[in-house]
Design an enzyme around this catalytic site. Structure first.
Site, PDB file in Angstrom:
ATOM      1  N   GLY A  27       5.487 -18.222   0.216  1.00 22.46           N
ATOM      2  CA  GLY A  27       4.700 -19.351   0.746  1.00 22.46           C
ATOM      3  C   GLY A  27       5.013 -20.644   0.001  1.00 22.46           C
TER       4      GLY A  27
ATOM      5  N   ARG B  80      10.779 -15.756   4.074  1.00 23.33           N
ATOM      6  CA  ARG B  80      10.711 -14.394   3.558  1.00 23.33           C
ATOM      7  C   ARG B  80      11.969 -13.688   4.048  1.00 23.33           C
ATOM      8  NH1 ARG B  80       5.141 -15.809   4.011  1.00 23.33           N
ATOM      9  NH2 ARG B  80       4.343 -15.758   1.887  1.00 23.33           N
ATOM     10  N   CYS B  81      12.504 -12.799   3.264  1.00 24.31           N
ATOM     11  CA  CYS B  81      13.795 -12.193   3.593  1.00 24.31           C
ATOM     12  C   CYS B  81      13.742 -10.692   3.348  1.00 24.31           C
ATOM     13  CB  CYS B  81      14.887 -12.849   2.736  1.00 24.31           C
ATOM     14  SG  CYS B  81      16.507 -12.094   2.931  1.00 24.31           S
TER      15      CYS B  81
ATOM     16  N   ASP C  69       4.842 -13.446  -6.859  1.00 25.74           N
ATOM     17  CA  ASP C  69       5.213 -12.129  -7.392  1.00 25.74           C
ATOM     18  C   ASP C  69       6.431 -11.527  -6.699  1.00 25.74           C
ATOM     19  OD1 ASP C  69       3.024 -12.360  -8.943  1.00 25.74           O
ATOM     20  OD2 ASP C  69       1.858 -10.777  -7.986  1.00 25.74           O
ATOM     21  N   GLY C  70       6.431 -11.587  -5.358  1.00 22.35           N
ATOM     22  CA  GLY C  70       7.541 -11.016  -4.593  1.00 22.35           C
ATOM     23  C   GLY C  70       8.850 -11.685  -4.961  1.00 22.35           C
TER      24      GLY C  70
ATOM     25  N   THR D 291       2.555 -21.305  -6.107  1.00 20.46           N
ATOM     26  CA  THR D 291       1.678 -20.819  -5.023  1.00 20.46           C
ATOM     27  C   THR D 291       0.327 -21.509  -5.143  1.00 20.46           C
ATOM     28  OG1 THR D 291       0.302 -18.953  -4.289  1.00 20.46           O
ATOM     29  CG2 THR D 291       1.262 -18.744  -6.456  1.00 20.46           C
ATOM     30  N   ILE D 292      -0.285 -21.795  -4.007  1.00 24.29           N
ATOM     31  CA  ILE D 292      -1.606 -22.448  -4.056  1.00 24.29           C
ATOM     32  C   ILE D 292      -2.694 -21.464  -4.488  1.00 24.29           C
ATOM     33  CG2 ILE D 292      -1.037 -24.146  -2.270  1.00 24.29           C
ATOM     34  CD1 ILE D 292      -3.002 -22.435  -0.427  1.00 24.29           C
ATOM     35  N   ASP D 293      -2.376 -20.154  -4.468  1.00 24.08           N
ATOM     36  CA  ASP D 293      -3.417 -19.141  -4.687  1.00 24.08           C
ATOM     37  C   ASP D 293      -3.765 -18.932  -6.159  1.00 24.08           C
ATOM     38  OD1 ASP D 293      -3.315 -18.681  -1.928  1.00 24.08           O
ATOM     39  OD2 ASP D 293      -1.659 -17.273  -2.173  1.00 24.08           O
TER      40      ASP D 293
ATOM     41  N   ASP E 180      -2.607 -16.804  -8.009  1.00 23.52           N
ATOM     42  CA  ASP E 180      -2.839 -15.354  -8.135  1.00 23.52           C
ATOM     43  C   ASP E 180      -1.730 -14.642  -8.912  1.00 23.52           C
ATOM     44  OD1 ASP E 180      -0.858 -15.739  -6.255  1.00 23.52           O
ATOM     45  OD2 ASP E 180      -1.596 -14.238  -4.854  1.00 23.52           O
TER      46      ASP E 180
ATOM     47  N   GLY F 178      -6.155 -18.010  -0.561  1.00 21.57           N
ATOM     48  CA  GLY F 178      -6.195 -17.376  -1.879  1.00 21.57           C
ATOM     49  C   GLY F 178      -5.590 -15.989  -1.882  1.00 21.57           C
ATOM     50  N   ARG F 179      -5.161 -15.536  -0.694  1.00 24.05           N
ATOM     51  CA  ARG F 179      -4.608 -14.188  -0.529  1.00 24.05           C
ATOM     52  C   ARG F 179      -5.610 -13.151  -1.029  1.00 24.05           C
ATOM     53  NH1 ARG F 179       1.717 -12.899  -1.293  1.00 24.05           N
ATOM     54  NH2 ARG F 179       1.267 -13.233  -3.482  1.00 24.05           N
TER      55      ARG F 179
ATOM     56  N   GLY G 250     -20.199 -27.750  -5.015  1.00 30.07           N
ATOM     57  CA  GLY G 250     -21.639 -27.478  -5.146  1.00 30.07           C
ATOM     58  C   GLY G 250     -22.122 -26.445  -4.152  1.00 30.07           C
TER      59      GLY G 250
HETATM   60  P1  ADP Z   1       5.671 -14.459  -2.886  1.00 32.79           P
HETATM   61  O1  ADP Z   1       6.920 -14.722  -3.659  1.00 32.79           O
HETATM   62  O2  ADP Z   1       4.914 -15.712  -2.577  1.00 32.79           O
HETATM   63  O3  ADP Z   1       4.829 -13.359  -3.526  1.00 32.79           O
HETATM   64  P2  ADP Z   1       6.606 -12.545  -0.891  1.00 32.79           P
HETATM   65  O4  ADP Z   1       5.894 -11.378  -1.463  1.00 32.79           O
HETATM   66  O5  ADP Z   1       6.625 -12.687   0.600  1.00 32.79           O
HETATM   67  O6  ADP Z   1       6.080 -13.954  -1.439  1.00 32.79           O
HETATM   68  O7  ADP Z   1       8.129 -12.463  -1.429  1.00 32.79           O
HETATM   69  C1  ADP Z   1       9.064 -13.466  -1.097  1.00 32.79           C
HETATM   70  C2  ADP Z   1      10.423 -12.838  -0.935  1.00 32.79           C
HETATM   71  O8  ADP Z   1      10.845 -12.243  -2.179  1.00 32.79           O
HETATM   72  C3  ADP Z   1      10.516 -11.694   0.072  1.00 32.79           C
HETATM   73  O9  ADP Z   1      10.647 -12.123   1.400  1.00 32.79           O
HETATM   74  C4  ADP Z   1      11.778 -10.993  -0.376  1.00 32.79           C
HETATM   75  O10 ADP Z   1      12.935 -11.702   0.019  1.00 32.79           O
HETATM   76  C5  ADP Z   1      11.659 -11.104  -1.898  1.00 32.79           C
HETATM   77  N1  ADP Z   1      11.007  -9.891  -2.424  1.00 32.79           N
HETATM   78  C6  ADP Z   1       9.706  -9.551  -2.369  1.00 32.79           C
HETATM   79  N2  ADP Z   1       9.472  -8.336  -2.921  1.00 32.79           N
HETATM   80  C7  ADP Z   1      10.677  -7.892  -3.348  1.00 32.79           C
HETATM   81  C8  ADP Z   1      11.131  -6.705  -3.994  1.00 32.79           C
HETATM   82  N3  ADP Z   1      10.288  -5.725  -4.338  1.00 32.79           N
HETATM   83  N4  ADP Z   1      12.456  -6.600  -4.279  1.00 32.79           N
HETATM   84  C9  ADP Z   1      13.315  -7.589  -3.950  1.00 32.79           C
HETATM   85  N5  ADP Z   1      12.951  -8.730  -3.336  1.00 32.79           N
HETATM   86  C10 ADP Z   1      11.670  -8.883  -3.026  1.00 32.79           C
END
Ligand code: ADP
Length: 325
Positions: A16, A77-78, A108-109, A130-132, A134, A175-176, A190
């Site tokens: 995001g 996202r990929c 995190d992803g 991220t805005i969250d 988190d 905030g996910r 408030g």
């Molecule tokens: P964020 O980074 O905001 O947590 P996502 O969880 O959608 O968002 O992750 C963003 C991108 O990071 C995914 O679309 C993917 O390309 C990559 N990614 C996420 N999880 C993994 C993973 N376990 N291993 C490798 N790449 C990942």
């Protein structure tokens, strides 16, 4: 031994978007340029790494972006990148481009992806965007302050109309799975009650009784902030109406919270974190996440960082209950 001199670094934004990502890209490109390191911008997250969708980022190509929300590199996202084949393609692109180091801005992803690349020998650094807010290893993530202020501005406006009609406003913020955004927006607006996934709420005591009591003591309107990870705002509004007789209207703020020109706090955090990431690469570090701890910028190993834990500030929760009478 002197660390190997890095020649070319890449930067990408993934997951995001958040306000301040551009400020981080700018700081990375400018810091790299100051150290005579070439900088490439990878477009559309890890997709761009797989497909070789790359632009050159010199000091001048990031002029003017510090004021802009979103990300000039686009984000995506990929799914392919989560496969062995996808990662190998990305590594091939890095080798083909002579790009020995990569800075990834996201959540995190995104950091899990960075770890996979560092396991394959690419030097990687993650920056929390991220805005969250988190991400467990850091007190602060780029974009959080801007999102809080955007949501607060909307809630302040809702308050005017809720006051005029003597209604209750139930506002869902993003905030996910976390309640940080809800807690900050609720405390600053408030709110009568703040519903987060982290803290249990006794509806009778914390919401209905408070509303009844506040009405008797002369308060004409009420604001309830609900984190998107908590539950359905519609059902909460319906229950408030049934239990108190007060009309409750739902507003879901949605993606408006992800946009806008970043606040000073986000620009400063992004600039400091972006530049810090370049310093880390320069000193030979890899597989690190840039974090904020006790207000200072530091870094942690990605694997360790992802296993840390973070909780909503109990003092904020206590004070919220005290002042929302
Ligand atoms: P964020 O980074 O905001 O947590 P996502 O969880 O959608 O968002 O992750 C963003 C991108 O990071 C995914 O679309 C993917 O390309 C990559 N990614 C996420 N999880 C993994 C993973 N376990 N291993 C490798 N790449 C990942």
């Amino acid at each position: 031994m002197e660390p190997k001199r890095i020649k070319r670094i890449g930067v990408l934004t993934s997951g995001g978007d958040s306000p301040g990502m551009n400020a981080a890209i700018r700081a990375i490109a400018r810091s790299a340029s100051a150290y005579s390191i070439e900088c490439l911008g990878i477009r559309r997250g890890y997709n761009g790494l797989i497909n070789g969708d790359v632009i050159s980022l010199d000091a001048r190509s990031v002029d003017g972006i510090i004021t802009r929300g979103g990300t000039m590199l686009y984000t995506a996202r990929c799914e392919e990148f989560k496969t062995e084949e996808g990662i190998n393609k990305a590594v091939n692109t890095c080798q083909y481009l002579g790009m020995d180091s990569l800075i990834t801005i996201g959540g995190d992803g995104t950091f899990r992806g960075a770890k996979d690349l560092s396991d394959k020998g690419i030097h990687t650094i993650g920056i929390p965007g991220t805005i969250d807010n988190d991400i467990v290893c850091t007190e602060y993530t780029i974009g959080f302050d801007t999102a809080c202020n955007t949501a607060l501005d909307a809630v302040d406006k809702l308050r005017d109309t809720m006051h005029s009609h003597e209604r209750c406003s139930v506002v869902e913020v993003m905030g996910r799975h976390a309640g940080y955004l809800a807690m900050y927006v609720g405390l600053s607006a408030g709110a009568t009650a703040i519903l987060t996934p982290e803290s249990p709420v006794d509806f009778e005591e914390d919401i209905f009784e408070k509303i009844r009591h506040a009405r008797i003591s002369g308060r004409s309107h009420h604001i309830i902030i609900v984190a998107e990870g908590y539950g359905k705002a519609d059902e909460i509004a319906e229950r408030i109406h049934q239990e108190t007789g007060i009309e409750a209207r739902v507003t879901i703020l949605g993606h408006v919270q992800r946009g806008g020109s970043p606040t000073a706090r986000d620009r400063v955090a992004a600039t400091m974190m972006g530049s810090y990431a370049v310093e880390l690469l320069k000193s030979g570090s890899t597989n690190r996440v840039v974090c904020m701890k006790d207000g200072k910028i530091c870094d942690f190993d990605i694997t360790e960082a992802l296993q840390m834990s973070k909780e909503l500030d109990p003092a904020m929760q206590k004070v919220q209950k005290l002042v929302s009478i």
